[in-house]
Design an enzyme around this catalytic site. Structure first.
Site, PDB file in Angstrom:
ATOM      1  N   GLN A 128       0.828  -1.203   0.000  1.00 43.97           N
ATOM      2  CA  GLN A 128       0.000   0.000   0.000  1.00 43.97           C
ATOM      3  C   GLN A 128       0.867   1.259   0.000  1.00 43.97           C
ATOM      4  OE1 GLN A 128      -2.461   1.287   3.512  1.00 43.97           O
ATOM      5  NE2 GLN A 128      -4.139   0.662   2.177  1.00 43.97           N
ATOM      6  N   GLY A 129       0.628   2.130  -0.944  1.00 42.66           N
ATOM      7  CA  GLY A 129       1.360   3.390  -1.017  1.00 42.66           C
ATOM      8  C   GLY A 129       0.431   4.564  -0.777  1.00 42.66           C
ATOM      9  N   SER A 131       0.428   6.505   2.722  1.00 40.12           N
ATOM     10  CA  SER A 131       1.026   7.474   3.653  1.00 40.12           C
ATOM     11  C   SER A 131       2.226   8.177   3.038  1.00 40.12           C
ATOM     12  CB  SER A 131       1.500   6.771   4.924  1.00 40.12           C
ATOM     13  OG  SER A 131       0.422   6.175   5.578  1.00 40.12           O
ATOM     14  N   SER A 163       4.363  -1.617   4.018  1.00 38.99           N
ATOM     15  CA  SER A 163       4.857  -2.910   4.496  1.00 38.99           C
ATOM     16  C   SER A 163       4.919  -3.912   3.345  1.00 38.99           C
ATOM     17  CB  SER A 163       4.013  -3.436   5.654  1.00 38.99           C
ATOM     18  OG  SER A 163       2.676  -3.405   5.343  1.00 38.99           O
ATOM     19  N   GLU A 246     -15.129  -4.782   5.155  1.00 42.49           N
ATOM     20  CA  GLU A 246     -14.620  -5.270   6.432  1.00 42.49           C
ATOM     21  C   GLU A 246     -15.768  -5.662   7.366  1.00 42.49           C
ATOM     22  OE1 GLU A 246     -14.581  -3.878  10.231  1.00 42.49           O
ATOM     23  OE2 GLU A 246     -13.749  -2.167   9.150  1.00 42.49           O
TER      24      GLU A 246
END
Lengths: 384, 322, 384, 322
Positions: A128-129, A131, A163, A246
Site C-alpha cells: 500500500q502506497g 502514507s 509494508s 470489512e
C-alpha cells in the site's frame, strides 16, 4: 438478542476446524522475521492452501471470485484460524483486505480479471502506497504527483509505512492528479508495478528494531493509465469504498489473540508468584473485562453489519479507541508480570509491548479517532 | 531582608550550565546515534572526559581530591545526563568514588548488582557488565567490590540499546570484607535511587522539549499541530508531570530521607515513562522510527524505573510512612 | 537549595505558635453552616484578633497597613494557622486576598483610606462580582453594563458564584463600561455598596446541598463614579494586577489540610481493616507522594517569589492542575476507605468529596488551565 | 440467508420505545425535580403505573399472570429507567415478582438487604426502607422475606437525594423458612447486579446525551464549546466508555453467567461514574448547581456502584476466571 450460531454456521465452523487440524501440521517451518523472500513464499503458500480448500476470499463477493460469506461466517473464520494458530494473513494483507476489495468494487471487468485471481490463488503480493512523510494524519494532503503523458502517468514522490514493499508485485498507490483541486478531489488510485524503473525501496527500521515497513521513492515512474481504478481525481472516494468489505471483522483475530495472551499472563503470574500481588491480579481481572467486552462489541458490530447489510463505519472508531488503549495496557501489565525480565527484548511480550506503541498512532491517531467520533457520531460542530 | 531558600544558587546554575554545555559539545546527538548503532563504543573515553569535568569526584571531599559538592549538585548533573540520554553506569560510578580505586578519576567503570531485591525479579540484572571494571555487590546490609570479569552472568537482548544488561546466574560473594557495612548498603541504595530519579526527571524534561519543538514545527491540516488543543493539552500535562517530580527530587537531595527519596523516585519514574509515551504520541509515525530519539528515552525510562526502587516498593514505603 | 528557615523565620513561627495556642481556646463556638450572620460575626471576630495581635494583612505592603512580610513568612503563617486548626479566612477572603490588594495597588489615597482599614480590622466584608452565567470560562465576556449618568454609574446585570453575598458590605464588581471595545478593553472595576437599591441576592444551592454561593441581580443600581478603582475601561488590568499579592502561597493551607486528611484516612483504614487491601494501601502511598510533592512545589514557588520579588504567574496553573486532580483523587480514595459509609452525606469526607468536584472547574477549568500552560509557558501557538 | 444474531429484535426495539415514552410522559423532568425537592413522594403511585405497564411482572410466566419475557427485555427497561433517573427499589421489586405477594402487581414495594457482603462495609445498607412493604433478606445461600417495618435500621443522610438509605443495626432472621434456598440467593445476587448494571449503562448514555446537547448549545469564546477539541474528546471518550459497557450488559443478559455479569457490572459502574463526572466537567459551573441533573446521575451511580457487586469483587472474580 442471541449469541448462538445457526446450524449452518456451526457446520461451517466444524468443517473449518477439521480442515485446520489436518492442514496446519503439514505446513513448512516458519521463516525467520528477516527472511523476506521466505516470508513471501510462506504467506503465499498458506493462501494457496486456503484457495485449494475453498476458503480464499471468504468475504469477497461471489462475482469477484469470493465465497460471499456472511459477516458471521467471516467472524467464525477469523476466530477459528486465530485459535488454531494458523498463519497470519501476512504478505497477503493488502491484496486480500484492501487493494483486492477496491478493485472488486470499482475496477473494470478487465482489471478484475487481471488482478483478483492472483490475489486469491496466492500468486501475487500487493503493498500500500498511501502514507507520506509530510502528510501524516492528514492523509489527503498527499503530494506524490502523477502527470499524464500519453497513455501513462509519470509519478514522482515519496511514500512511507509501506509494508512488504520489498517482496510486493503491485502497489495500490494514491497520487495527486490535480494539484489545483481541493485536497480530497485531486487524488487518483493507481496499480503500480513494483518492478517499474524509478521505484526505490528503503527499509524503515522501527523502534522495535524490525524492518517491517519501508519507504518508497518514486522518480518519474511511468504507470499505464489503464492501471487507474475509478475515474481520474476520484481516488479518495474509490479507496474509502473499500472499508465496506470489512463489516465489523477488522479486529477479530487480534481480540482472540489478546485473550489468549491474557490467559498466558495469568499462568505466568501464578508460576512466578506475582499472582499474589493484589494490585497486579486485579489489573488482570480488569483486562479480562476489557477484552470480554471488546469481544462482545465485535459480535455486536458484525451482527449489525449482517442485519443491515451495511458498513459499521465510524463505529469502528469507538472500537479502535478502546481496543488500542486496552492492548497497550495488556502489554504494560505483561511487563509487570515479567518484572526485570520485561527489559529483555528477547521476550515475545517485550517485543509486543514495543509494537503496541503504534496502536494509538497507526491508521488514524487516537486524537483523530476522537474527532471522528465527536463530529460524525455525536454531531458536535467542527471548531474554528 | 529576603533570602533565597528552595531555589538553585548561582553556583548551582553555573554548574548546570557548565555540564549542559559540556554534554552538548562532547556527547551530542551524532555521538549518541553512533553509540546506538555500535553500542559498546566509547564508554571509556566518555569516562575520561567526564572525570576531567569532575563528574565522578563531585561529592568527594576536596581533601580527598574531590570537588567537595553535595547531593544537590549531584542531582543537577544527573538530571542533565538524563536529558541527553548519556549512557553508562553513571550513578554507580559516581557513588563508587571513594569506595573503588579509580572510580573518582574515571579510570574504573563501576556497575552494581543488588542481591536483596523483592519479588518480580527473575534474577538480578546488572547493567554494562562488559564495559565495567568493578561491580559493587549489595548483599543485605553490606557492600562488597568484585572484579566485573568474575561475574557469572549471561547477556540479555536489552530493550534499551544503550544499556547492555546481563542476567546474573550465580553471584559468589567476594572473599574480602565489605567496603561499607551496615547503613552503607541502605544509604547507597537510597542515593542510587535518588540519582536515578534525577536522570528520569531530566528525561521527562527532554521529551517535553522535544514534543514542544516538534509540535511547533510539524504542520498538519494547515497549521502547526501544536495549535490543536489535543496536542496542546498533551504537552501541558507533560509539564504538570515533570515539575512536581523535579521539585521532589531537589527536596530529596536536600533532606536525604528515605521518604522524600521514595516520593522523588515514584514521581520521576512516572514522569519519564509517561512523558516519553506522550512525546511519541505527539510525534506520531515519525516517533515510531529507530532514527527518532523518543524511543530511546522511553526504553531507558523503563530500565531506570526498575532500578533501585520500583513503584510498588515506593508506594508501600510511602503508605507505611503516612 | 535549602529547606531550612532563618533564625528570624523560626522566631516568627515560634511566636505565632505561642499566640495560636493561647488564643484558639478563647474563641467562641463555631456557628452552624446555615447561620450566615453568625458566620460573619465569627469570621470578623477572628480577623479582629489577628489585627490586635499584629497579624492582620501580614502579606500586605506596609503603606497599605500591612506587615510587608516575606512570602516565606506568609507561608509559615498559613501553615501554622492551618496546623493549629485556626479559623479559615472565611468571609474575609475577598477583602483580604482580592479586593483589598486591588485597592492597595490601584486605588487613590482616599480609596485606600476608606476601604483598607475596615478590612484589616475586621469591620467590613467584601464579596466578588466577577462571574456571570453566560460568560462562564470566558470571564472577559461579561455583560453587566454600567452607564455613566452624572456622578454615578447605573449598573444592570446578573452575577453568579458570589460567596458571602448575603452578609457582605461591599462587592468588587466588574462591569462593562464600553460595549463597543474589544472584550478585555471595555471593563471597569467598581466598589458596589451591597445595600444599594436594586441589588437582589438569591442563594444558589450547589450539588453539595449547601448555599455557599449566591446569584446577584443588579437592576439600575447607582454606584458613585468615585467608587471606581483605576481608570475607566482599565478594569481587566486592574483586577489581574492583584494576583501579584499571592506570591505562590495560594494553596498552602489546602495542601496542609490534605496531608492531614491523608493521615486520617490511613488511620481510619487501619481501624476498619481496609488497610489490608493492597490496592487501597498503595493508592494511599501514591497520594502521600502527590501531596508531599505539591508541598515541595509550594515551597519552591514561594522561594521563587521571594528571590525574584515577582509573581509566580502562570506557574500557578501547573500547580492548580496537579493539585485539583490530586485532591479529587484523595476524596475518591476516602470513599474507598469508607466503603458503604461513603454514601452517608453526613460524613465530612463525603461532603468534601462533593465539594471537590468543583476543583477542576472553578477559577479556570482544567481545560482552560492547560491552554494557559501550553500557550504561555510552553509557547505553543494559538490554534485556528 | 442472513440472520440477525446479537442485535435487538423488532419486539425489543418496540419495548424500549414503549417504556421510553411511558417514562417521558409520566415521570418527566418536572416529576423528577418534584421528587428531589420532596423526597418520599409518589413512590407508591409510580409503582402502580409501572405495574400497569408490566414493569414488575415482565419476567413472570404468562401462566402466572406475567408478561413472559426474559432477562434481555428486563435489561432494556432498566436501562431506560437508569437513563431518566427513575427512583425506587426497581431492581429488587422486579426480582421479587413471584417471590413476594403483590410485587408483580406493584402493590408491594420490595427492597433488599444482603448480609453476606465483603469488607469495607460498616454495616449493610438498605435503600428505600421507609417506602418498602417487604424486604428480601439475603443470608448466605438463602433468601427470606421480612416485613420492612420490622427492620432495625437507622436513617443516613443519603448522598443521593432520590435514594433514602438506612444502616441496618441488627437484622433478626425471619422466623419462617426461606422463599428461595441454595442457588436462589446466588442467582438473585447475580440478576440484581446485572439489572443494576443496566441502569448504570442507561445513566452513562443519559449523561452523554446531556453533555452533547449542552456542548452544542453553550457558547464561549465565540463558538459552541463542542467545537473545542478538549470538549469534543471528553464526549468521545464518554461514548467509548458507554458502548462496550452496553454490549457487555446485553451479552450478560443472554448468557447469564457470573463471569459475563461481572464484566458488565464492572464496566457499567465505571461508565456511569466517569461519564457523570465528565458531563459535569462539560457543564462547568452550571453543572455544579442543585438544579442541574448531572449531580443526581453521579450520586446515583455512586450508590449503584456499591450495590450487589463492587469493582473489587468483580475484578477478583474475573481474575480467577481468566
Amino acid at each position: 438478542m442471541d449469541l448462538t450460531c445457526t446450524d449452518a454456521e456451526e457446520g461451517f465452523r466444524a468443517q473449518l476446524r477439521a480442515w485446520l487440524a489436518a492442514v496446519l501440521p503439514t505446513l513448512p517451518p516458519k521463516p525467520s522475521p528477516d527472511n523476506w523472500p521466505g516470508r513471501r513464499a510462506y504467506d503465499l503458500g498458506w493462501q494457496r492452501r486456503l484457495y485449494d480448500a475453498g476458503y480464499a476470499g471468504l468475504h469477497w463477493p461471489v462475482d469477484a471470485g469470493g465465497r460471499g460469506a456472511t459477516p458471521t461466517q467471516h467472524l467464525i473464520f477469523l476466530e477459528e484460524t486465530e485459535r488454531a494458530g494458523a498463519p497470519y494473513v501476512g504478505a497477503n494483507f493488502v491484496g486480500l483486505l484492501h487493494a483486492g476489495p477496491t478493485i472488486a468494487a470499482e475496477g473494470t471487468p478487465e482489471q478484475r480479471a487481471r488482478w483478483l485471481p492472483p490475489v486469491l490463488r496466492g500468486d501475487e503480493v500487493w503493498c500500500q502506497g498511501f502514507s507520506e512523510p509530510d502528510a501524516g494524519s492528514d492523509l489527503a494532503a498527499l503530494r506524490t504527483r502523477a502527470v499524464r503523458d500519453g497513455d501513462s502517468y509519470v509519478v514522482s514522490g515519496a511514500k512511507i509505512w509501506t509494508s512488504h514493499a520489498e517482496v510486493a508485485d503491485w502497489c495500490e498507490l494514491l497520487v495527486r492528479t490535480d494539484p489545483t483541486a481541493p485536497k480530497h478531489r485531486g487524488i487518483s488510485w493507481l496499480a503500480l508495478p513494483m518492478g517499474a524503473p524509478g521505484v526505490t525501496i528503503r527499509p524503515l527500521r522501527t523502534l522495535a528494531g524490525s524492518t517491517e515497513f519501508a519507504e518508497m521513492f518514486l522518480d518519474e515512474v511511468r504507470v499505464p493509465v489503464a492501471n487507474r481504478v475509478g475515474a481520474e481525481n476520484d481516488g479518495w472516494r474509490v479507496t474509502m469504498v473499500t472499508l465496506s468489505f470489512e463489516r465489523g471483522t477488522a479486529f477479530v483475530g487480534e481480540v482472540v489473540a489478546c485473550r489468549r495472551t491474557l490467559g498466558q499472563l495469568a499462568a505466568a503470574a501464578k508460576e512466578n508468584g506475582r499472582w499474589d500481588d493484589t494490585v497486579l491480579r486485579r489489573k488482570l481481572g480488569r483486562l479480562h473485562a476489557e477484552f470480554a467486552a471488546l469481544w462482545r462489541l465485535t459480535q455486536w458490530n458484525v451482527s449489525e453489519s449482517e442485519a443491515t447489510g451495511g458498513v459499521p463505519g465510524v463505529g469502528g472508531s469507538v472500537f479502535k479507541l478502546r481496543y488500542s488503549h486496552a492492548r497497550q495496557e495488556l502489554y504494560d501489565t505483561a511487563a509487570e508480570v515479567l518484572g526485570a525480565s520485561s527489559l529483555d527484548a528477547g521476550h515475545e511480550w517485550t517485543l509486543d509491548r514495543l509494537s503496541s506503541l503504534s496502536y494509538t498512532i497507526a491508521a488514524g491517531t487516537s486524537q483523530i479517532q476522537r474527532n471522528i467520533v465527536a463530529e460524525r457520531i455525536l454531531g458536535l460542530p467542527k471548531g474554528r | 531582608m529576603t533570602r533565597v531558600h528552595f531555589q538553585l544558587t548561582d553556583d548551582q546554575r553555573d554548574l548546570r550550565r557548565g555540564i549542559r554545555e559540556l554534554l552538548a559539545a562532547r556527547f551530542g546527538r551524532e555521538a549518541l546515534r553512533a553509540a546506538v548503532d555500535s553500542p559498546p563504543a566509547g564508554l571509556r573515553y566518555m569516562w575520561t572526559v567526564l572525570a576531567e569535568a569532575g563528574f565522578f569526584s563531585l561529592r568527594l571531599a576536596e581533601s580527598d581530591g574531590g570537588v567537595g559538592l553535595g547531593m544537590a549538585e549531584a542531582v543537577l548533573v544527573h538530571e542533565e545526563a538524563g536529558r541527553v540520554l548519556l549512557p553508562g553506569p553513571l550513578v554507580v560510578s559516581q557513588l563508587a568514588a571513594g569506595l573503588v580505586k579509580g572510580a573518582a578519576e574515571g579510570t574504573a567503570v563501576v556497575t552494581a548488582v543488588d542481591l536483596a531485591r523483592g519479588p518480580g525479579q527473575a534474577g538480578p540484572l546488572v547493567a554494562h557488565a562488559d564495559a565495567a571494571d568493578s561491580v559493587l555487590v549489595l548483599y543485605g546490609d553490606t557492600v562488597r567490590v568484585l572484579p566485573a570479569a568474575s561475574l557469572d552472568a549471561e547477556p540479555l537482548r536489552s530493550v534499551d540499546p544503550l544499556t547492555p544488561l546481563h542476567l546474573v546466574r550465580r553471584t559468589p560473594l567476594p572473599a574480602g570484607g565489605p567496603v561499607a557495612a551496615g547503613a552503607g548498603a541502605a544509604r547507597l541504595r537510597r542515593e542510587a535511587a535518588l540519582l536515578t530519579a534525577a536522570q528520569q526527571v531530566g528525561s521527562a524534561s527532554g521529551t517535553l522539549d522535544m514534543a514542544v519543538r516538534y509540535a511547533r514545527e510539524r504542520e498538519q491540516f494547515g497549521q502547526p499541530i501544536g495549535g490543536f488543543q489535543a496536542v496542546k493539552h498533551l504537552c501541558a500535562q507533560m509539564l504538570v508531570r515533570a515539575e512536581p517530580a523535579r521539585t521532589a527530587v531537589y527536596a530529596a537531595a536536600v533532606t536525604g530521607t528515605a521518604t522524600d527519596i521514595a516520593v522523588a523516585k515514584l514521581l520521576a519514574d512516572e514522569a519519564a515513562v509517561r512523558n516519553a509515551r506522550d512525546c511519541l504520541q505527539v510525534y506520531g509515525g515519525m516517533g515510531f522510527t529507530w532514527e527518532a530519539d523518543v524511543h530511546l528515552h522511553l526504553k531507558r525510562a523503563w530500565v531506570r524505573a526498575r532500578e533501585w526502587q520500583t513503584a510498588q516498593e515506593a508506594e508501600e514505603l510511602l503508605a507505611e510512612a503516612i
